[in-house]
Design an enzyme around this catalytic site. Sequence first.
Site, PDB file in Angstrom:
ATOM      1  N   LYS A 168      69.843  14.753  47.055  1.00  0.00           N
ATOM      2  CA  LYS A 168      71.229  14.983  46.605  1.00  0.00           C
ATOM      3  C   LYS A 168      71.255  15.326  45.105  1.00  0.00           C
ATOM      4  O   LYS A 168      71.868  16.310  44.701  1.00  0.00           O
ATOM      5  CB  LYS A 168      72.102  13.738  46.888  1.00  0.00           C
ATOM      6  CG  LYS A 168      72.194  13.403  48.379  1.00  0.00           C
ATOM      7  CD  LYS A 168      73.155  12.261  48.652  1.00  0.00           C
ATOM      8  CE  LYS A 168      72.653  10.893  48.272  1.00  0.00           C
ATOM      9  NZ  LYS A 168      71.515  10.416  49.096  1.00  0.00           N
ATOM     10  N   THR A 169      70.559  14.521  44.307  1.00  0.00           N
ATOM     11  CA  THR A 169      70.537  14.782  42.866  1.00  0.00           C
ATOM     12  C   THR A 169      69.850  16.114  42.585  1.00  0.00           C
ATOM     13  O   THR A 169      70.325  16.912  41.764  1.00  0.00           O
ATOM     14  CB  THR A 169      69.762  13.660  42.135  1.00  0.00           C
ATOM     15  OG1 THR A 169      70.269  12.410  42.562  1.00  0.00           O
ATOM     16  CG2 THR A 169      69.880  13.781  40.636  1.00  0.00           C
ATOM     17  N   ASP A 201      76.344   9.288  40.823  1.00  0.00           N
ATOM     18  CA  ASP A 201      75.560   8.787  41.939  1.00  0.00           C
ATOM     19  C   ASP A 201      76.220   7.539  42.517  1.00  0.00           C
ATOM     20  O   ASP A 201      76.845   6.772  41.786  1.00  0.00           O
ATOM     21  CB  ASP A 201      74.150   8.454  41.428  1.00  0.00           C
ATOM     22  CG  ASP A 201      73.132   8.523  42.545  1.00  0.00           C
ATOM     23  OD1 ASP A 201      73.495   8.971  43.657  1.00  0.00           O
ATOM     24  OD2 ASP A 201      71.980   8.131  42.312  1.00  0.00           O
ATOM     25  N   THR A 246      75.647   7.508  49.930  1.00  0.00           N
ATOM     26  CA  THR A 246      74.955   7.258  51.193  1.00  0.00           C
ATOM     27  C   THR A 246      75.970   6.838  52.254  1.00  0.00           C
ATOM     28  O   THR A 246      75.648   6.768  53.419  1.00  0.00           O
ATOM     29  CB  THR A 246      73.936   6.109  51.019  1.00  0.00           C
ATOM     30  OG1 THR A 246      74.583   5.039  50.338  1.00  0.00           O
ATOM     31  CG2 THR A 246      72.739   6.567  50.225  1.00  0.00           C
ATOM     32  N   ARG A 299      61.408  12.099  49.292  1.00  0.00           N
ATOM     33  CA  ARG A 299      60.963  11.091  48.309  1.00  0.00           C
ATOM     34  C   ARG A 299      59.808  10.267  48.885  1.00  0.00           C
ATOM     35  O   ARG A 299      58.840   9.961  48.206  1.00  0.00           O
ATOM     36  CB  ARG A 299      62.137  10.183  47.924  1.00  0.00           C
ATOM     37  CG  ARG A 299      61.802   9.204  46.813  1.00  0.00           C
ATOM     38  CD  ARG A 299      62.951   8.267  46.551  1.00  0.00           C
ATOM     39  NE  ARG A 299      64.093   8.967  45.998  1.00  0.00           N
ATOM     40  CZ  ARG A 299      65.336   8.488  46.015  1.00  0.00           C
ATOM     41  NH1 ARG A 299      65.600   7.322  46.570  1.00  0.00           N
ATOM     42  NH2 ARG A 299      66.323   9.175  45.491  1.00  0.00           N
TER      43      ARG A 299
END
Length: 335
Positions: free
Chosen positions: A52-53, A103, A152, A211
């Site tokens: 997302k980032t 975030d 999320t 990740r």
Amino acid sequence: MAQPLAERLRPKTLDDYIGQKHLVGPGAVLRKMIDAGRISSFILWGPPGVGKTTLAQIIANKLETPFYTLSAVTSGVKDVRDVIEKARSNRFFSQASPILFIDEIHRLNRVVEEILYPAMEDFAIDIMIGKGPTARSIRVAVPKFTLVGATTRAGQLSAPLRDRFGILFRLEMYKPEELAQIVRRSASILEIDAEDAGIMEIARRSRGTPRIANRMLKRVRDYAQVRGGGVISLDVAREAIAMQGVDELGLDKVDRAVLGTMMDKFGGGPVGLDTLAATTGEDAVTIEDVYEPYLMQLGFLMRTPRGRMCTPTAWEHMKRTPPGQGNDNQLKMEL
Ligand code: ADE
């Protein structure tokens, strides 16, 4: 100073960004907005670690506009003011507004919200000058921001928050082939010697999450160096991943504990989230955000109005027999 590893691996352009074609592939809505150079505030929704980032940063790069980040969890009023001040003093020449990325926006603190939203709507903030009886407030103009929120848990966004953002884009977990492309790219950046079968093994067992795949790549690389040769072959990848307690499909100890508890204690469900959390000793939010998405993607877990349920394929994977179809578990439950 050398760039942190995670930064080196982060793609900087849409061409390097793999997957999420429903959002950034040809003809997709977000892609059209980016190509037109005009984006309005939006939310990126998806499990942790799916980029997302990264995507928000790529959009800022593409629009050649400054990118500021705030964490809804740790940022206070001062951080918000600092970002606004930085944006005010930063001369930029892009047509697009600077992006403010928040975030975990579902956790945004009320006090922060109260400064931020008026700033967005009126392009001004009130600053207090002085203290006590002589204090006065002045209005200061702020640049127009585009807000990008990441979460999320879209279900926890309040209605006013949703209204402010307009569009909600959902990021999906990655397919093994997409993760393999990501791992191949990372191996090349980190100058790791990896065979295709080794790369695919890492991809298959990284629960659909870049990740995790990148972290796994580094662990397997370390193992390969110790074991000798330094090359990531299929065997090396298998051994290194098994040593992490991760199984064939990428399930770790907690995933297995969740499924095992559901099967051994609740006959496979339905069982409520809080009960599941209490019996496994895991936090309910973590189960919901981190573990369930992958178990659902594998088709191992279903959400029903009466609670969570294991599917027949989950029983098979866990090498257990559902109640009524054998005698082992049934017996255990009756004892
Ligand atoms: N790293 C994190 N997300 C990525 C993606 N979608 N493509 C390439 N590298 C990534």
